[in-house]
Design a protein around this motif. Structure first.
Motif, short mmCIF file in Angstrom:
data_model
loop_
_atom_site.label_atom_id
_atom_site.label_comp_id
_atom_site.label_asym_id
_atom_site.label_seq_id
_atom_site.Cartn_x
_atom_site.Cartn_y
_atom_site.Cartn_z
N SER A 8 -16.44 64.67 44.02
CA SER A 8 -15.71 64.47 42.77
C SER A 8 -14.25 64.85 43.00
O SER A 8 -13.95 66.00 43.33
N ILE A 42 -13.46 62.10 39.22
CA ILE A 42 -13.99 60.78 39.54
C ILE A 42 -15.08 60.98 40.59
O ILE A 42 -14.82 61.53 41.66
N LYS A 43 -16.30 60.53 40.29
CA LYS A 43 -17.44 60.80 41.15
C LYS A 43 -17.75 59.62 42.07
O LYS A 43 -18.00 58.51 41.60
N ASP A 50 -19.05 57.07 39.33
CA ASP A 50 -17.98 56.11 39.06
C ASP A 50 -17.96 55.00 40.08
O ASP A 50 -17.57 53.87 39.77
N LYS A 86 -9.05 54.17 39.95
CA LYS A 86 -8.98 55.20 38.92
C LYS A 86 -8.09 56.37 39.33
O LYS A 86 -8.43 57.55 39.15
#
Length: 254
Positions: A14, A18-19, A64, A118
């Motif tokens: 992460s 955001i994973k 994500d 992202k």
């Protein structure tokens, strides 16, 4: 940054919340059989994931994106194809994008050099999955440097210590470097992942980095286990700089 080793090269990371799931091998123990170019008859993977069922499905639902370095079955298996949402973004080298699309994934993002996802920059890197005849059989492999404004981590992928790895670290200066250890060895040639000698060279060349050693004890070609590597790193005064996570282990990096 949060980091969790699931098994082998499968890592949940992460970055700025955001994973990303890197190199998903999601099948049960023994689900894809023996490796070619080896006399070891054991079915792989050698161990189960540290969690399964509802816990695994929950983790997958929170992703994500997925990052795939190459398509060997210990990095992208049939269970990953089955379990991952087909609408989930799959970030991968351009060379394997069409194959992943053919599995039914609708948001495949090919990387020729770099992309932004992202707010995270993802840069494609090169590697050497062995030398000579075995490298030819292993094929092209890649890695990725993932960076935000404040954090950077380099997933070198299935590679030995080589000029490409040295160049990537020198160019992008990641704080954390994730490498495939275990000195995976086939019936042909030298190791195709990093041995302790390679790890020592990496650490000596870049004394500022933290090395995270994965790809251990989960697939049959690996010849060096965690305990052996731990002792060798301690012998060389590298214990504080080399992390050797167990399956399921979680780290917070700040």
């Amino acid at each position: 940054m949060e980091f969790q080793l699931w098994r082998n090269a499968t890592v949940l990371v992460s970055i700025d919340n955001i994973k990303f799931l890197v190199d998903p091998m999601l099948g049960e123990k023994s689900s894809f059989g023996a490796f070619p170019y080896t006399e070891d008859p054991r079915a792989n993977p050698l161990v189960d994931l540290p969690f399964s069922g509802k816990a695994l499905r929950k983790q997958l639902q929170e992703l994500d994106a997925v990052v795939v370095t190459h398509l060997h079955p210990d990095h992208w298996d049939a269970a990953a194809v089955q379990l991952l949402d087909k609408k989930l973004p799959i970030i991968c080298p351009e060379i394997i994008a069409k194959t992943i699309v053919a599995y039914g994934f609708t948001k495949v993002i090919p990387v020729a050099s770099s992309i932004h996802f992202k707010g995270i920059e993802i840069v494609l890197t090169e590697g050497k999955h062995g030398t000579g005849a075995i490298e030819e059989k292993m094929g092209v492999v890649n890695g990725f440097v993932c960076s935000s404004k404040n954090e950077s981590i380099y997933f070198a992928g299935d590679t030995i210590w080589c000029d490409a790895v040295k160049s990537s670290i020198g160019t992008y200066q990641p704080r954390y470097v994730v490498v495939a250890g275990g000195a995976a060895t086939f019936a042909i040639g030298e190791p195709v992942t990093m041995s302790v000698e390679h790890l020592n060279s990496l650490a000596a060349t870049f004394p500022e980095i933290t090395i995270i050693i994965t790809h251990l004890e989960a697939v049959s070609p690996c010849t060096e286990d965690r305990e052996f590597i731990r002792k060798e790193m301690a012998k060389n005064g590298l214990s504080d700089r080399c992390l050797i996570p167990k399956d399921g282990a979680h780290y917070s990096f700040h």
